[in-house]
Scaffold this motif. Sequence first.
Motif, mmCIF file in Angstrom:
data_model
loop_
_atom_site.group_PDB
_atom_site.id
_atom_site.type_symbol
_atom_site.label_atom_id
_atom_site.label_comp_id
_atom_site.label_asym_id
_atom_site.label_seq_id
_atom_site.Cartn_x
_atom_site.Cartn_y
_atom_site.Cartn_z
ATOM 1 N N UNK A 212 -28.994 48.113 64.639
ATOM 2 C CA UNK A 212 -29.499 49.115 63.702
ATOM 3 C C UNK A 212 -30.482 48.440 62.744
ATOM 4 N N UNK A 213 -31.707 48.929 62.706
ATOM 5 C CA UNK A 213 -32.698 48.366 61.791
ATOM 6 C C UNK A 213 -32.239 48.546 60.352
ATOM 7 N N UNK A 214 -32.155 47.440 59.597
ATOM 8 C CA UNK A 214 -31.671 47.418 58.214
ATOM 9 C C UNK A 214 -30.238 47.943 58.126
ATOM 10 N N UNK A 215 -29.465 47.662 59.161
ATOM 11 C CA UNK A 215 -28.079 48.123 59.200
ATOM 12 C C UNK A 215 -27.219 47.565 58.084
ATOM 13 N N UNK A 216 -27.422 46.290 57.731
ATOM 14 C CA UNK A 216 -26.628 45.682 56.663
ATOM 15 C C UNK A 216 -26.903 46.366 55.326
ATOM 16 N N UNK A 217 -28.163 46.690 55.067
ATOM 17 C CA UNK A 217 -28.518 47.359 53.813
ATOM 18 C C UNK A 217 -27.924 48.764 53.760
ATOM 19 N N UNK A 218 -27.900 49.443 54.902
ATOM 20 C CA UNK A 218 -27.360 50.793 54.950
ATOM 21 C C UNK A 218 -25.847 50.817 54.732
ATOM 22 N N UNK A 219 -25.162 49.780 55.182
ATOM 23 C CA UNK A 219 -23.694 49.778 55.134
ATOM 24 C C UNK A 219 -23.115 49.067 53.913
ATOM 25 N N UNK A 220 -23.878 48.126 53.303
ATOM 26 C CA UNK A 220 -23.312 47.317 52.223
ATOM 27 C C UNK A 220 -24.328 47.096 51.099
ATOM 28 N N UNK A 221 -23.807 47.067 49.881
ATOM 29 C CA UNK A 221 -24.606 46.710 48.709
ATOM 30 C C UNK A 221 -24.007 45.428 48.139
ATOM 31 N N UNK A 222 -24.801 44.363 48.135
ATOM 32 C CA UNK A 222 -24.331 43.054 47.681
ATOM 33 C C UNK A 222 -24.893 42.776 46.295
ATOM 34 N N UNK A 223 -23.996 42.542 45.336
ATOM 35 C CA UNK A 223 -24.406 42.245 43.961
ATOM 36 C C UNK A 223 -23.819 40.908 43.528
ATOM 37 N N UNK A 224 -24.706 40.015 43.112
ATOM 38 C CA UNK A 224 -24.269 38.694 42.656
ATOM 39 C C UNK A 224 -23.993 38.745 41.163
ATOM 40 N N UNK A 225 -22.836 38.247 40.764
ATOM 41 C CA UNK A 225 -22.405 38.253 39.370
ATOM 42 C C UNK A 225 -22.316 36.807 38.884
ATOM 43 N N UNK B 58 -24.709 34.533 38.460
ATOM 44 C CA UNK B 58 -25.463 33.644 39.339
ATOM 45 C C UNK B 58 -24.938 33.687 40.759
ATOM 46 N N UNK B 59 -24.289 32.601 41.185
ATOM 47 C CA UNK B 59 -23.783 32.539 42.556
ATOM 48 C C UNK B 59 -22.269 32.374 42.601
ATOM 49 N N UNK B 60 -21.615 32.388 41.462
ATOM 50 C CA UNK B 60 -20.178 32.117 41.447
ATOM 51 C C UNK B 60 -19.346 33.316 41.893
ATOM 52 N N UNK B 61 -19.849 34.526 41.670
ATOM 53 C CA UNK B 61 -19.107 35.721 42.047
ATOM 54 C C UNK B 61 -20.038 36.714 42.722
ATOM 55 N N UNK B 62 -19.478 37.403 43.704
ATOM 56 C CA UNK B 62 -20.249 38.404 44.435
ATOM 57 C C UNK B 62 -19.397 39.649 44.601
ATOM 58 N N UNK B 63 -20.008 40.810 44.384
ATOM 59 C CA UNK B 63 -19.333 42.082 44.590
ATOM 60 C C UNK B 63 -20.021 42.793 45.748
ATOM 61 N N UNK B 64 -19.256 43.110 46.771
ATOM 62 C CA UNK B 64 -19.795 43.812 47.938
ATOM 63 C C UNK B 64 -19.228 45.227 47.961
ATOM 64 N N UNK B 65 -20.103 46.203 47.854
ATOM 65 C CA UNK B 65 -19.701 47.606 47.912
ATOM 66 C C UNK B 65 -19.965 48.152 49.309
ATOM 67 N N UNK B 66 -18.997 48.860 49.864
ATOM 68 C CA UNK B 66 -19.186 49.544 51.136
ATOM 69 C C UNK B 66 -19.830 50.895 50.835
ATOM 70 N N UNK B 67 -21.007 51.125 51.366
ATOM 71 C CA UNK B 67 -21.750 52.332 51.075
ATOM 72 C C UNK B 67 -21.076 53.561 51.699
#
Length: 242
Positions: A136-149, A151-160
Amino acid sequence: MRFKDVENNSTIREIGPLFCRLGGSGWHINVKLKPSQKKQYFGISQIPVLARRRVLNPTAESLPAGFLTSISIEDTRTWKSGLIKSCPISAVNSREDANQWCFVFEHNETQYFLPQLELARVLFFHYAYLVRLSLVHQGLIQDFDVRRIDGVSKVLVDIMPTSSLPLYVRGDHALRRVLAWILLDDDARRSFESIARHQLQDGYDIEKYRVWCFQFDPPLLQGAGLTFRGHYDRNKKIVFCL
């Protein structure tokens, strides 16, 4: 896994191109079995268990086929792409899947031909969901929103809300580990997303179908170990990886 319409003790001889009806999203993959039979393709959701010389619907335990070898990867950027038909082993290059892509590289004075689909299967295609998502073209973007908190120590991944990730596997720890690697490692993500890009660039239309010989850009994998079985020609010092 039991395969419908497949005879007991059938061996996978060849793995060919992927195809999809134009305008559809249901991809399939051509597979030749021994003994020859009417079943000549599978849904891509079954790719995680499809490998050359694997026995399907076995009635007894079968031993792994091929010469066992291990290598340490220095840098995949030195690898080249070549077709199976360019492999000098006659038993390999004369098959009907000779137009499928391999990675070609040398290690300890031995040349290796590694089918690109096989490497992707080992790296990414542990689950049917990941196989479907990769096309799926841009499938990762369509399914997940990745937010870094922080800097790089914490990451929040939202399932779209539009995510195709099945509910019953969202608590699967192993799947979440693979997803985390793909989503958070820039090199792995680039490699995973190259699958859909190659399909769009290199696939072609024949009558009612979209056809594509699988190809992708590998991650660097520096220092990683790779163990596989293959067809080894001692005189030519060439290995075709199964």
